[in-house]
Design a protein around this motif. Structure first.
Motif, PDB file in Angstrom:
ATOM      1  N   VAL A 276       0.967  -1.292   0.386  1.00  0.00           N
ATOM      2  CA  VAL A 276      -0.044  -0.201   0.286  1.00  0.00           C
ATOM      3  C   VAL A 276       0.867   1.117  -0.671  1.00  0.00           C
ATOM      4  CG1 VAL A 276      -1.561   1.770   1.393  1.00  0.00           C
ATOM      5  CG2 VAL A 276      -2.051  -1.284   1.130  1.00  0.00           C
ATOM      6  N   ALA A 277       1.799   1.564   0.471  1.00  0.00           N
ATOM      7  CA  ALA A 277       2.527   2.268   1.119  1.00  0.00           C
ATOM      8  C   ALA A 277       3.156   2.265  -0.628  1.00  0.00           C
ATOM      9  CB  ALA A 277       3.761   2.095   2.174  1.00  0.00           C
ATOM     10  N   ALA A 278       3.699   1.741  -1.286  1.00  0.00           N
ATOM     11  CA  ALA A 278       4.655   1.549  -2.592  1.00  0.00           C
ATOM     12  C   ALA A 278       4.046   2.751  -3.125  1.00  0.00           C
ATOM     13  CB  ALA A 278       5.113  -0.029  -3.102  1.00  0.00           C
ATOM     14  N   VAL A 279       2.514   1.734  -3.031  1.00  0.00           N
ATOM     15  CA  VAL A 279       1.138   2.340  -4.050  1.00  0.00           C
ATOM     16  C   VAL A 279       0.982   3.864  -4.107  1.00  0.00           C
ATOM     17  CG1 VAL A 279      -1.616   2.298  -4.739  1.00  0.00           C
ATOM     18  CG2 VAL A 279      -0.325   0.244  -4.792  1.00  0.00           C
ATOM     19  N   ILE A 280       0.681   4.286  -2.722  1.00  0.00           N
ATOM     20  CA  ILE A 280       1.295   5.829  -2.604  1.00  0.00           C
ATOM     21  C   ILE A 280       2.257   6.063  -3.375  1.00  0.00           C
ATOM     22  CG2 ILE A 280       0.525   6.951  -0.935  1.00  0.00           C
ATOM     23  CD1 ILE A 280      -1.361   5.170   1.166  1.00  0.00           C
ATOM     24  N   ALA A 285       4.796  10.379  -6.722  1.00  0.00           N
ATOM     25  CA  ALA A 285       5.906  10.566  -7.207  1.00  0.00           C
ATOM     26  C   ALA A 285       5.607  10.677  -8.678  1.00  0.00           C
ATOM     27  CB  ALA A 285       6.691   9.739  -7.354  1.00  0.00           C
ATOM     28  N   ALA A 286       4.669  10.211  -9.608  1.00  0.00           N
ATOM     29  CA  ALA A 286       4.096  10.543 -11.091  1.00  0.00           C
ATOM     30  C   ALA A 286       2.976  11.435 -10.722  1.00  0.00           C
ATOM     31  CB  ALA A 286       3.039   8.752 -11.448  1.00  0.00           C
ATOM     32  N   THR A 287       2.515  12.230  -9.577  1.00  0.00           N
ATOM     33  CA  THR A 287       1.793  13.211 -10.128  1.00  0.00           C
ATOM     34  C   THR A 287       3.519  14.496  -9.698  1.00  0.00           C
ATOM     35  OG1 THR A 287      -0.355  12.234  -9.039  1.00  0.00           O
ATOM     36  CG2 THR A 287      -0.087  14.764  -8.437  1.00  0.00           C
ATOM     37  N   LEU A 288       4.177  14.340  -9.142  1.00  0.00           N
ATOM     38  CA  LEU A 288       5.305  15.717  -9.325  1.00  0.00           C
ATOM     39  C   LEU A 288       6.105  15.045 -10.532  1.00  0.00           C
ATOM     40  CD1 LEU A 288       6.652  15.045  -5.210  1.00  0.00           C
ATOM     41  CD2 LEU A 288       4.866  16.644  -6.458  1.00  0.00           C
ATOM     42  N   ILE A 289       5.976  14.361 -10.554  1.00  0.00           N
ATOM     43  CA  ILE A 289       7.168  13.928 -12.287  1.00  0.00           C
ATOM     44  C   ILE A 289       6.358  15.010 -13.630  1.00  0.00           C
ATOM     45  CG2 ILE A 289       8.079  12.775 -13.603  1.00  0.00           C
ATOM     46  CD1 ILE A 289       9.024  11.032 -11.515  1.00  0.00           C
ATOM     47  N   ALA A 290       5.066  14.440 -13.111  1.00  0.00           N
ATOM     48  CA  ALA A 290       4.081  14.849 -14.714  1.00  0.00           C
ATOM     49  C   ALA A 290       3.531  16.345 -14.888  1.00  0.00           C
ATOM     50  CB  ALA A 290       2.810  14.290 -14.192  1.00  0.00           C
ATOM     51  N   ASN A 291       3.535  16.698 -13.530  1.00  0.00           N
ATOM     52  CA  ASN A 291       2.835  17.994 -12.799  1.00  0.00           C
ATOM     53  C   ASN A 291       4.837  19.176 -13.657  1.00  0.00           C
ATOM     54  OD1 ASN A 291       1.348  20.417 -12.041  1.00  0.00           O
ATOM     55  ND2 ASN A 291       3.290  20.567 -10.876  1.00  0.00           N
ATOM     56  N   ALA A 292       5.471  18.860 -13.037  1.00  0.00           N
ATOM     57  CA  ALA A 292       6.873  19.396 -13.684  1.00  0.00           C
ATOM     58  C   ALA A 292       7.009  18.827 -14.747  1.00  0.00           C
ATOM     59  CB  ALA A 292       7.897  18.968 -12.905  1.00  0.00           C
ATOM     60  N   LEU A 293       7.071  18.070 -15.678  1.00  0.00           N
ATOM     61  CA  LEU A 293       7.783  18.163 -17.223  1.00  0.00           C
ATOM     62  C   LEU A 293       6.311  18.021 -17.829  1.00  0.00           C
ATOM     63  CD1 LEU A 293       8.793  14.047 -16.749  1.00  0.00           C
ATOM     64  CD2 LEU A 293      10.236  16.767 -17.316  1.00  0.00           C
ATOM     65  N   ALA A 312      -1.723  10.165 -11.697  1.00  0.00           N
ATOM     66  CA  ALA A 312      -1.562   9.108 -10.250  1.00  0.00           C
ATOM     67  C   ALA A 312      -2.352   7.680 -10.375  1.00  0.00           C
ATOM     68  CB  ALA A 312      -2.020   9.760  -8.802  1.00  0.00           C
ATOM     69  N   ALA A 313      -3.679   7.652 -11.125  1.00  0.00           N
ATOM     70  CA  ALA A 313      -4.571   6.736 -10.983  1.00  0.00           C
ATOM     71  C   ALA A 313      -3.300   5.227 -11.758  1.00  0.00           C
ATOM     72  CB  ALA A 313      -5.801   6.848 -10.725  1.00  0.00           C
ATOM     73  N   VAL A 314      -3.452   5.416 -12.855  1.00  0.00           N
ATOM     74  CA  VAL A 314      -2.505   4.848 -13.926  1.00  0.00           C
ATOM     75  C   VAL A 314      -1.251   4.441 -12.707  1.00  0.00           C
ATOM     76  CG1 VAL A 314      -1.275   4.590 -16.024  1.00  0.00           C
ATOM     77  CG2 VAL A 314      -3.642   5.616 -16.282  1.00  0.00           C
ATOM     78  N   SER A 315      -0.513   4.939 -12.529  1.00  0.00           N
ATOM     79  CA  SER A 315       0.484   4.721 -12.296  1.00  0.00           C
ATOM     80  C   SER A 315       0.365   3.914 -10.528  1.00  0.00           C
ATOM     81  CB  SER A 315       1.980   5.981 -11.717  1.00  0.00           C
ATOM     82  OG  SER A 315       2.900   5.816 -10.409  1.00  0.00           O
ATOM     83  N   ALA A 316      -0.505   4.415  -9.731  1.00  0.00           N
ATOM     84  CA  ALA A 316      -0.364   3.402  -8.096  1.00  0.00           C
ATOM     85  C   ALA A 316      -1.196   1.163  -8.900  1.00  0.00           C
ATOM     86  CB  ALA A 316      -1.756   3.744  -7.518  1.00  0.00           C
ATOM     87  N   ILE A 317      -2.066   1.547 -10.419  1.00  0.00           N
ATOM     88  CA  ILE A 317      -2.732   0.912 -10.463  1.00  0.00           C
ATOM     89  C   ILE A 317      -1.291  -0.879 -11.397  1.00  0.00           C
ATOM     90  CG2 ILE A 317      -4.114  -0.436 -12.500  1.00  0.00           C
ATOM     91  CD1 ILE A 317      -6.107   1.754 -12.355  1.00  0.00           C
ATOM     92  N   TRP A 322      -5.036  -3.613  -9.898  1.00  0.00           N
ATOM     93  CA  TRP A 322      -6.687  -2.701  -9.425  1.00  0.00           C
ATOM     94  C   TRP A 322      -7.029  -2.566  -7.896  1.00  0.00           C
ATOM     95  CZ3 TRP A 322      -9.550   0.963  -9.445  1.00  0.00           C
ATOM     96  CH2 TRP A 322     -10.910   0.818  -9.569  1.00  0.00           C
ATOM     97  N   PRO A 323      -7.091  -4.249  -7.362  1.00  0.00           N
ATOM     98  CA  PRO A 323      -7.799  -5.105  -6.130  1.00  0.00           C
ATOM     99  C   PRO A 323      -7.380  -3.997  -5.795  1.00  0.00           C
ATOM    100  CG  PRO A 323      -7.465  -7.089  -7.587  1.00  0.00           C
ATOM    101  CD  PRO A 323      -6.263  -5.904  -8.317  1.00  0.00           C
ATOM    102  N   ARG A 324      -5.627  -4.138  -5.040  1.00  0.00           N
ATOM    103  CA  ARG A 324      -5.176  -3.415  -3.780  1.00  0.00           C
ATOM    104  C   ARG A 324      -5.370  -1.824  -3.736  1.00  0.00           C
ATOM    105  NH1 ARG A 324      -0.326  -5.534  -4.576  1.00  0.00           N
ATOM    106  NH2 ARG A 324      -0.568  -7.307  -3.207  1.00  0.00           N
ATOM    107  N   VAL A 325      -5.338  -1.317  -5.470  1.00  0.00           N
ATOM    108  CA  VAL A 325      -6.232   0.090  -5.392  1.00  0.00           C
ATOM    109  C   VAL A 325      -7.192  -0.120  -5.131  1.00  0.00           C
ATOM    110  CG1 VAL A 325      -6.317   2.041  -6.817  1.00  0.00           C
ATOM    111  CG2 VAL A 325      -4.393   0.717  -7.131  1.00  0.00           C
ATOM    112  N   SER A 326      -7.843  -1.179  -5.824  1.00  0.00           N
ATOM    113  CA  SER A 326      -9.840  -0.564  -5.261  1.00  0.00           C
ATOM    114  C   SER A 326      -9.792  -0.359  -4.064  1.00  0.00           C
ATOM    115  CB  SER A 326     -10.478  -1.693  -5.586  1.00  0.00           C
ATOM    116  OG  SER A 326     -10.563  -2.994  -5.733  1.00  0.00           O
ATOM    117  N   ARG A 327      -9.551  -1.395  -3.291  1.00  0.00           N
ATOM    118  CA  ARG A 327      -9.281  -1.671  -1.165  1.00  0.00           C
ATOM    119  C   ARG A 327      -8.731  -0.625  -0.622  1.00  0.00           C
ATOM    120  NH1 ARG A 327      -6.891  -6.856  -2.483  1.00  0.00           N
ATOM    121  NH2 ARG A 327      -5.367  -6.264  -1.463  1.00  0.00           N
ATOM    122  N   LEU A 328      -7.468   0.224  -1.434  1.00  0.00           N
ATOM    123  CA  LEU A 328      -7.096   1.262  -1.012  1.00  0.00           C
ATOM    124  C   LEU A 328      -8.585   2.493  -0.845  1.00  0.00           C
ATOM    125  CD1 LEU A 328      -4.674   2.942   0.426  1.00  0.00           C
ATOM    126  CD2 LEU A 328      -3.708   3.391  -1.831  1.00  0.00           C
TER     127      LEU A 328
END
Length: 335
Positions: A276-280, A285-293, A312-317, A322-328
């Motif tokens: 779960v920590a890796a997903v978050i 990280a994906a959001t920060l990189i996308a916002n910067a680039l 962020a959703a694509v990176s987390a999935i 998807w099962p772990r993201v949906s539980r989160l």
């Protein structure tokens, strides 16, 4: 005779059909009685579950009430409904600007109403969660998951076509994962062991051994699905009946637990927490990189938040599945 829709959703009926189709010789009278109790609770007390869902939805609505009302005002204004637009703008901006400038009487009223509804929803959720822990649906979740796992085993025993067979084996694995989680929660859910009782440690160790035996039998599906599903169904029926009888320290005989590697609940919890920590972290990280680039000329200001949320959703999935993201997502308001 054709079954009605309620019978198909009745876990006791699901258990009965599976036991007949699998020719299981184990008496499941106690399991059937518990599942009937669960079905009656779900059928006769729908308000309990409706209240939980309504409170969750209310929390999500009021969390975004200000922007939503302003959007409604824009739509109303474009349709020429001036009075509705004015009212929506007024209340929406009162909530959004709650911390800016002097607090007027109307602003105080808007804030008080919103905070009061949120506080009432939070208190109601805590009360419902407390009451839900003593509901049959919570206490006998192990028997419900076992009934669905047995139904999947019965489908596999009917020798379906290849594609359906693959899907059925996958369903058996998914249901057995639920059974395993419920087995590890046996010392806490059955309600027969006080919180500080010395009996809890021995029951927890036995539950970890039973979960390990279930895993060993589940692995046999990859060698001989027909034989393995037959043995697995007998094991599941035995676990469910012993649990229904209250024999939580003897879910399986000692002979079935010889040379079994116990499943560590702490290790399983730690591994899931790391996932779960890796997903978050990956989503952030994906959001920060996308916002910067991503330059502002490519994505407009109105679409930029949606673009970042999608990234962020694509990176987390991709990282967690998807099962772990949906539980989160279930822990957030409105879910």
């Amino acid at each position: 005779m054709k079954e009605n829709h309620s019978d198909k959703r009745n876990p006791a009926s699901i258990l009965n059909r599976a036991v007949i189709d699998l020719n299981i010789e184990i008496d499941v009278t106690h399991s059937r009685a518990l599942l009937q109790k669960v079905h009656r609770f779900n059928k006769e007390d729908p308000a309990f579950f409706a209240a939980v869902g309504l409170i969750g939805i209310t929390g999500g609505v009021f969390r975004a009430l200000g922007p939503t009302l302003i959007w409604v005002a824009d739509a109303a204004d474009s349709m020429g409904i001036g009075r509705l637009a004015h009212s929506a703008y007024r209340y929406g901006h009162l909530i959004e600007a709650a911390s800016d400038g002097p607090v007027s009487a109307s602003k105080s009223l808007a804030i008080a109403i919103t905070l009061g509804l949120l506080l009432s929803g939070a208190i109601a959720i805590l009360v419902l969660v407390f009451l839900g822990r003593w509901s049959p649906t919570h206490r006998y979740a192990l028997n419900v998951s076992i009934a669905h796992a047995l139904s999947a085993c019965a489908t596999l025993q009917q020798r379906p076509a290849l594609l359906k067979k693959v899907a059925t084996i996958r369903r058996i694995d998914q249901f057995c994962c639920r059974v395993e989680r419920n087995i590890l929660r046996v010392p806490y859910r059955r309600g027969t062991i006080p919180r500080r009782s010395p009996r809890r440690a021995s029951v927890a160790h036995h539950a970890s051994l039973v979960a390990g035996a279930l895993r060993m039998q589940l692995r046999e599906l990859d060698r001989d699905p027909d034989v393995a599903s037959s043995k697995l169904s007998a094991m599941l029926a035995e676990i469910g009946e012993q649990y229904a009888k209250g024999r939580i320290g003897a879910l399986l005989d000692e002979e079935a637990l010889v040379d079994v590697v116990p499943v560590s609940k702490a290790r399983t919890t730690l591994r899931e927490s790391v996932h779960v920590a890796a997903v978050i972290l990956s989503a952030l990280a994906a959001t920060l990189i996308a916002n910067a680039l991503m330059p502002e000329s490519v994505v407009s200001d109105s679409l930029r938040p949606w673009f970042l949320v999608g990234t962020a959703a694509v990176s987390a999935i991709l990282i967690g599945g998807w099962p772990r993201v949906s539980r989160l997502l279930e822990v957030f308001p409105g879910k």
